[in-house]
Write a protein that holds these residues in place. Structure first.
Motif, PDB file in Angstrom:
ATOM      1  N   LYS A 255       6.252   3.726  17.231  1.00  0.00           N
ATOM      2  CA  LYS A 255       5.653   3.279  15.980  1.00  0.00           C
ATOM      3  C   LYS A 255       6.415   3.924  14.832  1.00  0.00           C
ATOM      4  N   LEU A 256       6.831   3.081  13.888  1.00  0.00           N
ATOM      5  CA  LEU A 256       7.604   3.579  12.758  1.00  0.00           C
ATOM      6  C   LEU A 256       7.127   2.919  11.471  1.00  0.00           C
ATOM      7  N   ALA A 257       6.919   3.747  10.456  1.00  0.00           N
ATOM      8  CA  ALA A 257       6.545   3.233   9.136  1.00  0.00           C
ATOM      9  C   ALA A 257       7.639   3.636   8.155  1.00  0.00           C
ATOM     10  N   MET A 258       7.949   2.743   7.236  1.00  0.00           N
ATOM     11  CA  MET A 258       8.990   3.027   6.247  1.00  0.00           C
ATOM     12  C   MET A 258       8.706   2.307   4.944  1.00  0.00           C
ATOM     13  N   PRO A 259       9.278   2.830   3.858  1.00  0.00           N
ATOM     14  CA  PRO A 259       9.230   2.075   2.603  1.00  0.00           C
ATOM     15  C   PRO A 259      10.357   1.032   2.673  1.00  0.00           C
ATOM     16  N   ARG A 260      10.585   0.327   1.597  1.00  0.00           N
ATOM     17  CA  ARG A 260      11.746  -0.588   1.560  1.00  0.00           C
ATOM     18  C   ARG A 260      12.984   0.290   1.378  1.00  0.00           C
ATOM     19  N   ILE A 261      13.448   0.876   2.473  1.00  0.00           N
ATOM     20  CA  ILE A 261      14.506   1.882   2.417  1.00  0.00           C
ATOM     21  C   ILE A 261      15.769   1.386   1.715  1.00  0.00           C
ATOM     22  N   GLY A 262      16.297   2.265   0.882  1.00  0.00           N
ATOM     23  CA  GLY A 262      17.552   1.975   0.186  1.00  0.00           C
ATOM     24  C   GLY A 262      17.436   0.981  -0.951  1.00  0.00           C
TER      25      GLY A 262
ATOM     26  N   GLY B  70       0.813  -1.208   0.000  1.00  0.00           N
ATOM     27  CA  GLY B  70       0.000   0.000   0.000  1.00  0.00           C
ATOM     28  C   GLY B  70       0.847   1.258   0.000  1.00  0.00           C
ATOM     29  N   ASP B  71       0.174   2.358   0.257  1.00  0.00           N
ATOM     30  CA  ASP B  71       0.793   3.664   0.210  1.00  0.00           C
ATOM     31  C   ASP B  71       1.290   4.062   1.599  1.00  0.00           C
ATOM     32  N   LEU B  72       2.574   4.252   1.729  1.00  0.00           N
ATOM     33  CA  LEU B  72       3.189   4.650   2.993  1.00  0.00           C
ATOM     34  C   LEU B  72       2.500   5.888   3.581  1.00  0.00           C
ATOM     35  N   PHE B  73       2.081   6.807   2.715  1.00  0.00           N
ATOM     36  CA  PHE B  73       1.518   8.068   3.191  1.00  0.00           C
ATOM     37  C   PHE B  73       0.078   7.935   3.671  1.00  0.00           C
ATOM     38  N   SER B  74      -0.458   6.709   3.634  1.00  0.00           N
ATOM     39  CA  SER B  74      -1.792   6.477   4.188  1.00  0.00           C
ATOM     40  C   SER B  74      -1.687   6.036   5.653  1.00  0.00           C
ATOM     41  N   VAL B  75      -0.479   5.906   6.164  1.00  0.00           N
ATOM     42  CA  VAL B  75      -0.273   5.449   7.542  1.00  0.00           C
ATOM     43  C   VAL B  75      -0.857   6.474   8.519  1.00  0.00           C
ATOM     44  N   LYS B  76      -1.345   5.980   9.660  1.00  0.00           N
ATOM     45  CA  LYS B  76      -1.925   6.871  10.667  1.00  0.00           C
ATOM     46  C   LYS B  76      -0.891   7.874  11.171  1.00  0.00           C
ATOM     47  N   ALA B  77      -1.378   9.024  11.596  1.00  0.00           N
ATOM     48  CA  ALA B  77      -0.507  10.144  11.987  1.00  0.00           C
ATOM     49  C   ALA B  77       0.295   9.894  13.269  1.00  0.00           C
ATOM     50  N   ASP B  78       0.010   8.786  13.985  1.00  0.00           N
ATOM     51  CA  ASP B  78       0.811   8.518  15.189  1.00  0.00           C
ATOM     52  C   ASP B  78       2.052   7.672  14.873  1.00  0.00           C
ATOM     53  N   TYR B  79       2.246   7.380  13.598  1.00  0.00           N
ATOM     54  CA  TYR B  79       3.445   6.656  13.180  1.00  0.00           C
ATOM     55  C   TYR B  79       4.502   7.648  12.724  1.00  0.00           C
ATOM     56  N   SER B  80       5.705   7.548  13.279  1.00  0.00           N
ATOM     57  CA  SER B  80       6.816   8.306  12.717  1.00  0.00           C
ATOM     58  C   SER B  80       7.185   7.611  11.417  1.00  0.00           C
ATOM     59  N   MET B  81       7.916   8.308  10.544  1.00  0.00           N
ATOM     60  CA  MET B  81       8.251   7.751   9.237  1.00  0.00           C
ATOM     61  C   MET B  81       9.723   7.986   8.947  1.00  0.00           C
ATOM     62  N   CYS B  82      10.287   7.145   8.077  1.00  0.00           N
ATOM     63  CA  CYS B  82      11.659   7.395   7.657  1.00  0.00           C
ATOM     64  C   CYS B  82      11.829   7.058   6.186  1.00  0.00           C
ATOM     65  N   HIS B  83      12.859   7.649   5.594  1.00  0.00           N
ATOM     66  CA  HIS B  83      13.245   7.329   4.222  1.00  0.00           C
ATOM     67  C   HIS B  83      14.696   7.760   4.064  1.00  0.00           C
ATOM     68  N   CYS B  84      15.300   7.394   2.953  1.00  0.00           N
ATOM     69  CA  CYS B  84      16.710   7.707   2.712  1.00  0.00           C
ATOM     70  C   CYS B  84      16.857   8.955   1.842  1.00  0.00           C
ATOM     71  N   VAL B  85      17.839   9.769   2.186  1.00  0.00           N
ATOM     72  CA  VAL B  85      18.150  10.961   1.397  1.00  0.00           C
ATOM     73  C   VAL B  85      19.669  11.078   1.268  1.00  0.00           C
ATOM     74  N   ALA B  86      20.083  11.958   0.374  1.00  0.00           N
ATOM     75  CA  ALA B  86      21.507  12.272   0.257  1.00  0.00           C
ATOM     76  C   ALA B  86      21.790  13.511   1.092  1.00  0.00           C
ATOM     77  N   ALA B  87      23.048  13.720   1.431  1.00  0.00           N
ATOM     78  CA  ALA B  87      23.439  14.885   2.215  1.00  0.00           C
ATOM     79  C   ALA B  87      23.105  16.190   1.496  1.00  0.00           C
ATOM     80  N   ASP B  88      23.022  16.148   0.155  1.00  0.00           N
ATOM     81  CA  ASP B  88      22.686  17.372  -0.582  1.00  0.00           C
ATOM     82  C   ASP B  88      21.186  17.721  -0.502  1.00  0.00           C
ATOM     83  N   LEU B  89      20.388  16.786   0.058  1.00  0.00           N
ATOM     84  CA  LEU B  89      18.952  17.002   0.278  1.00  0.00           C
ATOM     85  C   LEU B  89      18.184  17.447  -0.966  1.00  0.00           C
ATOM     86  N   ARG B  90      18.583  16.942  -2.114  1.00  0.00           N
ATOM     87  CA  ARG B  90      17.867  17.308  -3.346  1.00  0.00           C
ATOM     88  C   ARG B  90      16.448  16.751  -3.341  1.00  0.00           C
TER      89      ARG B  90
END
Length: 151
Positions: free
Chosen positions: A106-113, A11-31
Motif C-alpha cells: 500500500k502506497l500513498a503519495m501526493p502528485r509527486i514532482g 484530501g490530506d495525504l497525512f490523513s492516510v491510514k498508518a498501514d500505507y507507506s508514503m512517498c514524496h520528492c526531495v533534493a539531495a541536499d534534504l533541505r
C-alpha cells in the motif's frame, strides 16, 4: 490480473491510514523547506537518518515509521533545482525495488514532482502506473485540497 490498483482522492495525504507507506520528492541536499516536504519533515523528522544514507539524485532515502516506510525520492541535486522525468523514473524504480523486497503493498503519495517542481501530472501519472502495473500494489494519490474533509 496483476493486482495493481490506482485511485485518486481529494484530501490530506497525512490523513492516510498508518498501514500505507508514503512517498514524496526531495533534493539531495534534504533541505525540505517548501511545499509538502515541510510537512514530511515535521511529521517524520529523522533528518540525520536521511542524511547518513547519502542518496544521490535518482535514488531513494528511506525512513521506517512504525509499520510503514516513508520514501524520500531524491529527484534533484539542490532544493532550488528542478527534477527531470528520467531522475523521477529512476527514484520510483528504486522505491519499487525496496517495496518488493519488504512486501509493501500500500502506497500513498501526493502528485509527486508536480507542485513546486513543475512536472506534468499526466506524464508522471503515466510513469507511475507503468512502473507499478505488474505489482500487487494499492496506490492512492492525494490531490491536495485546502480544507478538504478527511477521506
Amino acid at each position: 490480473m496483476s493486482g495493481f490498483t490506482y485511485k485518486e482522492v481529494n484530501g490530506d495525504l497525512f490523513s492516510v491510514k498508518a498501514d500505507y507507506s508514503m512517498c514524496h520528492c526531495v533534493a539531495a541536499d534534504l533541505r525540505m523547506g517548501k511545499g509538502i516536504a515541510i510537512k514530511f519533515r515535521t511529521k517524520f523528522g529523522q533528518l540525520l537518518t536521511l542524511q547518513r544514507q547519502n542518496v544521490q539524485p535518482g535514488g531513494v532515502a528511506i525512513l521506517k515509521d512504525k509499520e510503514r516506510f516513508v520514501y524520500n525520492l531524491v529527484t534533484k541535486q539542490t532544493s532550488w533545482g528542478k527534477p527531470t522525468y528520467q531522475l523521477l523514473h529512476s527514484s520510483l524504480s528504486a522505491m519499487r525495488q525496496h517495496m518488493i523486497a519488504h512486501n509493501v503493498q500500500k502506497l500513498a503519495m501526493p502528485r509527486i514532482g508536480c507542485g513546486l517542481d513543475g512536472l506534468s501530472w499526466n506524464k508522471v501519472k503515466e510513469m507511475v502506473c507503468e512502473i507499478f502495473q505488474s505489482d500487487a500494489i494499492e496506490l492512492v494519490v492525494y490531490n491536495y485540497v485546502p480544507g478538504a474533509a478527511k477521506q
